[in-house]
Design a protein around this motif. Structure first.
Motif, PDB file in Angstrom:
ATOM      1  N   PRO A 156      64.425  35.473  32.662  1.00 38.87           N
ATOM      2  CA  PRO A 156      64.263  34.245  31.883  1.00 38.87           C
ATOM      3  C   PRO A 156      65.629  33.579  31.691  1.00 38.87           C
ATOM      4  O   PRO A 156      66.603  34.250  31.391  1.00 38.87           O
ATOM      5  CB  PRO A 156      63.688  34.738  30.541  1.00 38.87           C
ATOM      6  N   GLY A 157      65.685  32.276  31.929  1.00 36.24           N
ATOM      7  CA  GLY A 157      66.939  31.536  31.802  1.00 36.24           C
ATOM      8  C   GLY A 157      67.712  31.409  33.105  1.00 36.24           C
ATOM      9  O   GLY A 157      68.688  30.679  33.182  1.00 36.24           O
ATOM     10  N   ALA A 158      67.265  32.111  34.150  1.00 38.11           N
ATOM     11  CA  ALA A 158      68.000  32.067  35.421  1.00 38.11           C
ATOM     12  C   ALA A 158      67.900  30.691  36.080  1.00 38.11           C
ATOM     13  O   ALA A 158      68.848  30.242  36.731  1.00 38.11           O
ATOM     14  CB  ALA A 158      67.491  33.143  36.376  1.00 38.11           C
ATOM     15  N   HIS A 159      66.757  30.006  35.914  1.00 34.90           N
ATOM     16  CA  HIS A 159      66.593  28.689  36.543  1.00 34.90           C
ATOM     17  C   HIS A 159      67.645  27.710  36.035  1.00 34.90           C
ATOM     18  O   HIS A 159      68.416  27.166  36.827  1.00 34.90           O
ATOM     19  CB  HIS A 159      65.164  28.182  36.329  1.00 34.90           C
ATOM     20  N   PHE A 202      74.862  30.537  50.178  1.00 33.87           N
ATOM     21  CA  PHE A 202      74.888  30.861  48.749  1.00 33.87           C
ATOM     22  C   PHE A 202      76.021  31.843  48.496  1.00 33.87           C
ATOM     23  O   PHE A 202      76.219  32.790  49.270  1.00 33.87           O
ATOM     24  CB  PHE A 202      73.535  31.476  48.365  1.00 33.87           C
ATOM     25  N   ALA A 203      76.766  31.622  47.418  1.00 36.55           N
ATOM     26  CA  ALA A 203      77.857  32.523  47.029  1.00 36.55           C
ATOM     27  C   ALA A 203      77.315  33.585  46.078  1.00 36.55           C
ATOM     28  O   ALA A 203      76.778  33.257  45.016  1.00 36.55           O
ATOM     29  CB  ALA A 203      78.977  31.737  46.349  1.00 36.55           C
ATOM     30  N   VAL A 204      77.471  34.857  46.445  1.00 32.27           N
ATOM     31  CA  VAL A 204      76.962  35.933  45.595  1.00 32.27           C
ATOM     32  C   VAL A 204      77.662  35.924  44.239  1.00 32.27           C
ATOM     33  O   VAL A 204      77.095  36.344  43.231  1.00 32.27           O
ATOM     34  CB  VAL A 204      77.107  37.309  46.296  1.00 32.27           C
ATOM     35  N   GLU A 205      78.878  35.379  44.191  1.00 28.27           N
ATOM     36  CA  GLU A 205      79.584  35.294  42.906  1.00 28.27           C
ATOM     37  C   GLU A 205      78.802  34.468  41.892  1.00 28.27           C
ATOM     38  O   GLU A 205      78.871  34.724  40.684  1.00 28.27           O
ATOM     39  CB  GLU A 205      80.981  34.690  43.089  1.00 28.27           C
ATOM     40  N   SER A 206      78.067  33.457  42.368  1.00 35.32           N
ATOM     41  CA  SER A 206      77.230  32.665  41.454  1.00 35.32           C
ATOM     42  C   SER A 206      76.189  33.551  40.802  1.00 35.32           C
ATOM     43  O   SER A 206      75.948  33.471  39.592  1.00 35.32           O
ATOM     44  CB  SER A 206      76.523  31.536  42.206  1.00 35.32           C
ATOM     45  N   LEU A 207      75.563  34.392  41.594  1.00 42.06           N
ATOM     46  CA  LEU A 207      74.514  35.276  41.081  1.00 42.06           C
ATOM     47  C   LEU A 207      75.101  36.280  40.093  1.00 42.06           C
ATOM     48  O   LEU A 207      74.497  36.586  39.064  1.00 42.06           O
ATOM     49  CB  LEU A 207      73.864  35.991  42.264  1.00 42.06           C
ATOM     50  N   GLU A 208      76.303  36.777  40.399  1.00 40.13           N
ATOM     51  CA  GLU A 208      76.959  37.722  39.499  1.00 40.13           C
ATOM     52  C   GLU A 208      77.319  37.053  38.175  1.00 40.13           C
ATOM     53  O   GLU A 208      77.159  37.651  37.106  1.00 40.13           O
ATOM     54  CB  GLU A 208      78.195  38.305  40.184  1.00 40.13           C
ATOM     55  N   ALA A 209      77.770  35.799  38.239  1.00 40.84           N
ATOM     56  CA  ALA A 209      78.116  35.073  37.013  1.00 40.84           C
ATOM     57  C   ALA A 209      76.871  34.806  36.168  1.00 40.84           C
ATOM     58  O   ALA A 209      76.905  34.917  34.938  1.00 40.84           O
ATOM     59  CB  ALA A 209      78.812  33.755  37.365  1.00 40.84           C
ATOM     60  N   ILE A 210      75.761  34.469  36.832  1.00 38.91           N
ATOM     61  CA  ILE A 210      74.508  34.207  36.106  1.00 38.91           C
ATOM     62  C   ILE A 210      74.027  35.485  35.425  1.00 38.91           C
ATOM     63  O   ILE A 210      73.633  35.471  34.253  1.00 38.91           O
ATOM     64  CB  ILE A 210      73.444  33.648  37.078  1.00 38.91           C
ATOM     65  N   THR A 259      72.117  40.587  32.018  1.00 38.77           N
ATOM     66  CA  THR A 259      71.150  41.411  32.738  1.00 38.77           C
ATOM     67  C   THR A 259      71.861  42.316  33.748  1.00 38.77           C
ATOM     68  O   THR A 259      73.060  42.176  33.995  1.00 38.77           O
ATOM     69  CB  THR A 259      70.162  40.532  33.526  1.00 38.77           C
ATOM     70  N   GLN A 260      71.099  43.187  34.358  1.00 39.12           N
ATOM     71  CA  GLN A 260      71.588  43.971  35.485  1.00 39.12           C
ATOM     72  C   GLN A 260      71.836  43.016  36.654  1.00 39.12           C
ATOM     73  O   GLN A 260      71.279  41.919  36.692  1.00 39.12           O
ATOM     74  CB  GLN A 260      70.531  45.009  35.892  1.00 39.12           C
ATOM     75  N   PRO A 261      72.637  43.425  37.641  1.00 42.67           N
ATOM     76  CA  PRO A 261      72.839  42.571  38.819  1.00 42.67           C
ATOM     77  C   PRO A 261      71.499  42.250  39.493  1.00 42.67           C
ATOM     78  O   PRO A 261      70.596  43.081  39.512  1.00 42.67           O
ATOM     79  CB  PRO A 261      73.716  43.427  39.735  1.00 42.67           C
TER      80      PRO A 261
END
Length: 189
Positions: free
Chosen positions: A137-140, A67-75, A81-83
């Motif tokens: 909410p909306g992360a999925h 998993f690329a952490v950049e994806s999580l940061e973009a989401i 939201t906070q990181p």
């Protein structure tokens, strides 16, 4: 075959002996031990020693999730939201600097701590509805197409947290690490 080498960082190595997300999200996640390991032992054809998918026939081709952490940061940025804590995604290997989608269907390797582990990119790691509960909410829906990739371990070895090299048979664009690689489902009737 020419190989492309990319400096990446292994930020987290998640090894968990049990599933935390099952049943109904409103009942809460299971309290399972989750180890953010300094190193993880990978066994060819089986996955990560001690992990819930290790040696399970149904998961042989997808036992290790990158998993690329950049994806999580973009989401997080999209949702305002906070990181997020990357461990909440329950992905095994959280990387920085790696564009993963082009590795689907490819054999590639991660070099870390003096060792090399080979993988075959199997399929997209689709997010589950739990992401709305565990992240925001909306992360999925936001995670679709950028939930990482599920891989088969081709060789045995150790993965180490810290600086690493991603060896790819195809060119990658680390700047695209956080981009969704699949079109979202269309809204057409």
């Amino acid at each position: 075959m020419g190989t492309f080498r990319y400096d990446v960082e292994i930020l987290h190595l998640l090894v968990s002996p049990a599933h935390a997300y099952f049943g109904r999200a409103r009942d809460g996640a299971a309290d399972v031990p989750t180890d953010d390991a300094a190193q993880a032992e990978v066994v060819a054809g089986k996955g990560i020693v001690g992990d819930r998918f290790f040696g399970k026939a149904a998961h042989m081709d997808a036992a290790v999730t990158l998993f690329a952490v950049e994806s999580l940061e973009a989401i997080a940025a999209e949702l305002g939201t906070q990181p997020f804590d990357p461990l909440l995604t329950r992905r095994n290997v959280v990387l920085r600097g790696a564009q993963l989608a082009p590795l689907l269907g490819q054999d590639f390797a991660l070099e870390s701590g003096g060792g090399v582990v080979g993988f075959h990119g199997g399929r997209h790691a689709q997010p589950c509805a739990w992401m709305n509960e565990m992240l925001a909410p909306g992360a999925h829906p936001a995670m679709r197409g950028r939930g990482g990739i599920r891989c088969r371990a081709l060789t045995s070895g150790l993965l180490h947290r810290g600086p690493a090299v991603l060896v790819s048979p195809v060119p990658l664009d680390p700047g695209q690490a956080g981009e969704a690689s699949l079109l979202r489902p269309s809204r057409l009737p």
